[in-house]
Motif scaffolding. Structure first.
Motif, mmCIF file in Angstrom:
data_model
loop_
_atom_site.group_PDB
_atom_site.id
_atom_site.type_symbol
_atom_site.label_atom_id
_atom_site.label_comp_id
_atom_site.label_asym_id
_atom_site.label_seq_id
_atom_site.Cartn_x
_atom_site.Cartn_y
_atom_site.Cartn_z
ATOM 1 N N UNK A 254 -14.871 4.737 -8.901
ATOM 2 C CA UNK A 254 -15.191 4.285 -10.252
ATOM 3 C C UNK A 254 -13.943 3.893 -11.005
ATOM 4 N N UNK A 255 -14.075 3.803 -12.335
ATOM 5 C CA UNK A 255 -12.978 3.345 -13.182
ATOM 6 C C UNK A 255 -12.473 4.497 -14.052
ATOM 7 N N UNK A 256 -11.157 4.595 -14.151
ATOM 8 C CA UNK A 256 -10.537 5.688 -14.897
ATOM 9 C C UNK A 256 -10.694 5.444 -16.391
ATOM 10 N N UNK A 257 -11.330 6.384 -17.064
ATOM 11 C CA UNK A 257 -11.461 6.280 -18.525
ATOM 12 C C UNK A 257 -10.753 7.417 -19.243
ATOM 13 N N UNK A 258 -10.253 8.371 -18.500
ATOM 14 C CA UNK A 258 -9.541 9.470 -19.137
ATOM 15 C C UNK A 258 -8.493 10.053 -18.223
ATOM 16 N N UNK A 259 -7.312 10.317 -18.788
ATOM 17 C CA UNK A 259 -6.211 10.948 -18.056
ATOM 18 C C UNK A 259 -5.636 12.049 -18.932
ATOM 19 N N UNK A 260 -5.859 13.284 -18.554
ATOM 20 C CA UNK A 260 -5.293 14.420 -19.256
ATOM 21 C C UNK A 260 -4.556 15.282 -18.251
ATOM 22 N N UNK A 261 -3.761 16.214 -18.759
ATOM 23 C CA UNK A 261 -3.111 17.156 -17.859
ATOM 24 C C UNK A 261 -4.185 17.924 -17.093
ATOM 25 N N UNK A 262 -4.173 17.790 -15.774
ATOM 26 C CA UNK A 262 -5.110 18.543 -14.949
ATOM 27 C C UNK A 262 -6.480 17.921 -14.828
ATOM 28 N N UNK A 263 -6.673 16.649 -15.273
ATOM 29 C CA UNK A 263 -8.018 16.077 -15.193
ATOM 30 C C UNK A 263 -7.992 14.551 -15.168
ATOM 31 N N UNK A 264 -8.856 13.971 -14.325
ATOM 32 C CA UNK A 264 -9.105 12.531 -14.295
ATOM 33 C C UNK A 264 -10.584 12.324 -14.576
ATOM 34 N N UNK A 265 -10.897 11.396 -15.487
ATOM 35 C CA UNK A 265 -12.287 11.063 -15.781
ATOM 36 C C UNK A 265 -12.594 9.696 -15.188
ATOM 37 N N UNK A 266 -13.648 9.625 -14.367
ATOM 38 C CA UNK A 266 -14.097 8.372 -13.761
ATOM 39 C C UNK A 266 -15.475 8.021 -14.303
#
Length: 912
Positions: A254-266
């Motif tokens: 999928x497509x990355x919509x979130x990048x935080x410390x310890x987490x990727x949102x697809x």
């Protein structure tokens, strides 16, 4: 057999997907975990279908070239562990190959243990593999009739190593290409060992070749009975995944919509999914075999994650291009309902935003919507991978900034009149400046040139333009002026600033002194005088002390060919007559530069030569002698050699000098023994050394320039060099050494691999110039310029004026038209300052092995009589595949490579 991708149609994509990984079949190592272990009874014991390991196999280390494939397939459950071992070099058995194919095709749901009992009696396989082989027979991946003829007297059918021909059949059939392959069975494959390929296998080989997926091995052979390793087969499955529609339960793309410390949102199929990551999560990119980093994952790019329960076990960037579109307009106002209004041209449009939308100023810093002023030019960025097209960012492109802040100078661009600063909050800002910018330090007005990266400052901005900058601490700066005096203890310096008054500065303990033509210059080499002192550029540190003195101009006067009248050793007064018999008196001192026929001149040694009638060259300021040279040689161009009258005439400067000789003088020419006057000709540049009485020629040294490559720097400033593969050595301690840009260097700064032009006076090196070497690929060429792509990826267009030499295929040509796009060249300056391009020799070979001790590679021989299979590597050989830089250690047996050589030394290796 080597396979490669083909993208010409959908069906060929599928073929490529299955066969792409087989590129390594004749080259060595990718990844496949052991599927089984042998029991003491010769049967195959099943490996329990456990989850993918949390760690890697113990025989695969981080950095292993195929670890990417191992990670992905292991975490997807396609590869299962065997006591923590990987065993990449073991031969793949037929039962393993079939099992891998079924799993890769995600057909395990069709397994039926009942049908497994119906296997032909000769097809003995391990219990674990029976359902897979039965399903393969059912799907037509293997042919029951063909397999009935297999010799299983020594090895069971399942344990039989999978051959190259057998794997080809398995792959082609798995693509439903069986009929198409059989239609080509009556055609010769064209391989030298065509007779060794079975009649039923020729069509499959032909089909793979016709699809441009298969190639032969050394000697135009197919080697149908050759084995395939676990590593090679694993690479096929891993690389094939990206070109199939097969999905796996624990794999999300999928497509990355979130990048935080310890987490990727697809966003996967329209839904947001969070994946936890940590420091041990492996990151890769689609087009590279080596590890990437977490920073390579960017917002709105396409990413594949293998993992379960919200945890990422494997992350791969599939497409690094952000999937966003941009609209630019003039900000009007914010609206209720989380909307903004902007003018796009003449049209008024509204855009929604939500809590995830980023608001960014023109320097990339986070701001609030309320910080955006009316009439600011903004850019609205929206994602394009969903029907909602959500607004992901609103960026100010230009707006009015009025502020004061503290920060640190990051970069100064005088050409663009901009200054980049890191403010007190740690954000980077860039502002324009004009000629009204006021820069100060402790009430002193400074210039833009005094701003250095890292300087702490306080600054004010009005209408987005820098108004003032106050330095918080001193910075290094430069001033120019005339050198008046060096203090008696050499701790102070007095100079007259350009257009100003006298100033005194403290010197640091050992200030650097730079004087063109004087190696390792000291304070004693400087000329101080109230009116005629050296013109210098002084570098001052933050404490206002002089750290560097560079002479940029001298006003000394020359006087050549004077005749000594007298010299007083007590008063140090030298009386001479110039060429017009006019007398002059000069004072010598400890700073006077001396030159006579010795390597270590002293004033006491010179004084014994200053007798009546001695010829001198000197330079002076006022009545002070700056240099005195006893004429013991003349340098010039031969204008005449009169052997009958025994005299030699030189054109030196604007005058002709004729010197007699009584006996034939010694003639010295570099690299030529037993030279005589007959070896000299009119126009030659020479140095004529005189006898002790300055009246006759003693030696004639031909001045020549030769080009060498430095092999090694040895003791006592001796260097070993080579030219045309011939090695020689000489001392450079008495030579003037300059670098690529003309800067003065020391012998210790020469390094192996340097190309140097050496100016010889006879056999003695007098000057050494390091020549810039540019190794690159020609990407464009016309009558007056060449565009080069260097090995570091940079592209430059080089204008070529004057004479040019192109050395290609053993011939030296004088036109750029002899260069072609794709040529690899070494661009240098020749000894006559002409631009020279040496075109590298090209060879296509198959890699065999790397000899790290001898720093060379070995390639496969064309024939048994072929002796040209061992090649030395250059000190900085460029190894790559496309734009990906590789190491020579990453090359594998049978890799197809293109070599680019100069003087039989490899400078570039291109992996195919």
């Amino acid at each position: 057999m080597t396979f490669k991708y083909n993208h010409t149609s959908h069906s060929k994509k599928v073929v490529s997907a299955v066969l792409a990984g087989m590129m390594a079949l004749s080259a060595g190592g990718a990844a496949m975990a052991a599927e089984s272990t042998e029991t003491g009874q010769g049967q195959t014991a099943a490996i329990t279908n456990t989850a993918a390991p949390t760690g890697l196999f113990s025989d695969i280390k981080v950095g292993y070239w195929a670890e990417k494939h191992v990670y992905k397939l292991a975490y997807q459950g396609i590869l299962l562990g065997n006591n923590g071992l990987f065993r990449p070099g073991d031969a793949v058995t037929q039962q393993e190959a079939v099992t891998m194919a079924i799993r890769f095709m995600n057909q395990e749901g069709q397994l039926n243990t009942d049908t497994a009992a119906a296997l032909p009696t000769n097809m003995e396989v391990g219990n674990y593999f029976k359902p897979y082989v039965a399903l393969a027979l059912q799907l037509g991946l293997i042919d029951k009739t063909e397999e009935s003829t297999v010799d299983v007297s020594k090895t069971s059918w399942g344990q039989k190593p999978a051959s190259r021909e057998w794997i080809t059949k398995l792959l082609i059939r798995s693509l439903d290409k069986d009929a198409e392959a059989k239609a080509q069975n009556n055609q010769s494959t064209g391989f030298a060992d065509n007779a060794s390929i079975s009649e039923s296998g020729k069509g499959y080989v032909n089909l793979a070749v016709s699809l441009d997926l298969a190639k032969g091995v050394e000697g135009n052979k197919f080697n149908p009975t050759g084995s395939v390793t676990r590593a090679q087969l694993a690479t096929f499955f891993s690389r094939g995944e990206s070109l199939t529609d097969t999905t796996y339960p624990n794999t999300s793309t999928g497509y990355v919509t979130g990048l935080k410390d310890g987490q990727i949102t697809l966003v996967v199929d329209g839904k947001a999914v969070n994946f936890a990551v940590n420091s041990s999560t492996p990151y890769f990119t689609k087009d590279s075999e080596t590890r990437a980093s977490a920073t390579d994952v960017k917002l709105y790019t396409k990413v594949m994650i293998v993992g379960s329960a919200g945890g990422a076990s494997y992350v791969e960037v599939v497409d690094a291009t952000p999937q966003v579109e941009s609209v630019e307009g003039t900000f009007a106002r914010s609206l209720s309902g989380n909307k903004i209004g902007i003018f796009v041209g003449e049209n008024y449009e509204t855009y929604s935003y939500d809590e995830a939308t980023a608001f960014i100023d023109q320097n990339g810093n986070a701001i609030k919507l309320s910080d955006i002023t009316t009439d600011s030019i903004i850019e609205v960025q929206r994602e394009t991978f969903s029907a909602d097209k959500k607004t992901v960012a609103i960026r100010v492109k230009s707006g009015i900034v009025n502020k004061s802040d503290n920060g640190v100078v990051a970069e100064v661009s005088t050409s663009g009149k901009t200054i980049k600063l890191v403010n007190a909050a740690g954000a980077t800002e860039q502002f324009a400046y004009n000629d009204n910018l006021l820069i100060t330090y402790q009430n002193r007005i400074m210039s833009v040139a005094d701003l250095k990266a890292g300087s702490a400052v306080k600054y004010t901005v009005k209408d987005s333009v820098l108004q003032t900058i106050t330095l918080s601490q001193g910075v290094e700066q430069s001033v120019r002026g005339t050198l008046v005096e060096i203090g008696g203890n050499q701790s102070t310096l007095t100079f007259k600033r350009e257009g100003g008054s006298l100033e005194a500065k403290l010197l640091t303990e050992k200030p650097e002194v730079i004087i063109n033509g004087i190696q390792d210059a000291t304070l004693n080499d400087l000329i101080t005088d109230a009116t005629n002192g050296d013109q210098v550029e002084l570098t001052l540190n933050s404490d206002d002390q002089v750290t560097r003195i560079q002479v940029i101009g001298r006003q000394m006067e020359p006087m050549n060919g004077v005749t000594v009248v007298s010299y007083n050793s007590k008063t140090k007064l030298l009386t001479v007559l110039d060429n017009n018999k006019k007398p002059f008196v000069f004072t010598l001192d400890e700073k006077t530069k001396l030159d006579y026929n010795t390597t270590k001149p002293t004033l006491a040694g010179l004084e014994s030569l200053l007798n009546d009638g001695r010829k001198l060259d000197l330079t002076y300021v006022g009545t002070r002698a700056l240099s005195v040279k006893v004429i013991y040689k003349y340098e010039g161009t031969i204008s005449n050699i009169d052997t009958s009258g025994k005299k030699i005439s030189l054109l030196s400067g604007n005058q002709t000098i004729t010197v007699p000789y009584t006996t034939a003088p010694t003639v010295e020419i570099y690299n030529k023994s037993g030279a005589s006057l007959g070896d000299l000709k009119i126009g030659d540049k020479v140095t004529v050394t005189l006898g002790a009485n300055q009246d006759v020629v003693q030696k004639v040294a031909l001045n020549t320039v030769a080009q060498f490559e430095v092999v090694a720097l040895e003791a006592n400033s001796r260097i070993r060099v080579k030219s045309d593969l011939l090695t020689s050595q000489f001392y450079v301690d008495q030579a003037v050494l300059t670098g690529e840009s003309g800067q003065t260097i020391t012998p210790s700064q020469l390094t192996a691999g340097n190309l140097i032009n050496v100016t010889f006076e006879g056999a003695t090196p007098k000057a050494v110039q390091v020549v810039k070497r540019t190794l690159a690929e020609v990407t464009a060429v016309d009558a007056s310029s060449v565009t080069l792509k260097q090995f570091n990826g940079q592209t430059e267009t080089v204008p070529v004026s004057g004479s040019v030499k192109v050395v290609k295929s053993g011939s030296t040509l004088t036109s750029l038209s002899s260069l072609t796009v794709g040529d690899r060249v070494e661009m240098t300056k020749d000894t006559d300052n002409s631009t020279r391009f040496r075109v590298l020799t090209v060879m296509s070979k198959q890699f065999w092995s790397y000899d790290g001790v001898g720093n060379q590679i070995l390639v496969k021989r064309e024939t048994t009589a072929d002796t040209n299979y061992r090649f030395a590597l250059g000190s900085s050989v460029f190894v790559h595949q496309g734009d990906n830089t590789l190491s020579v250690q990453s090359l594998r047996d049978n890799d197809n490579i293109v070599l680019y050589l100069l003087n039989n030394v490899i400078l570039e290796i291109q992996k195919q």
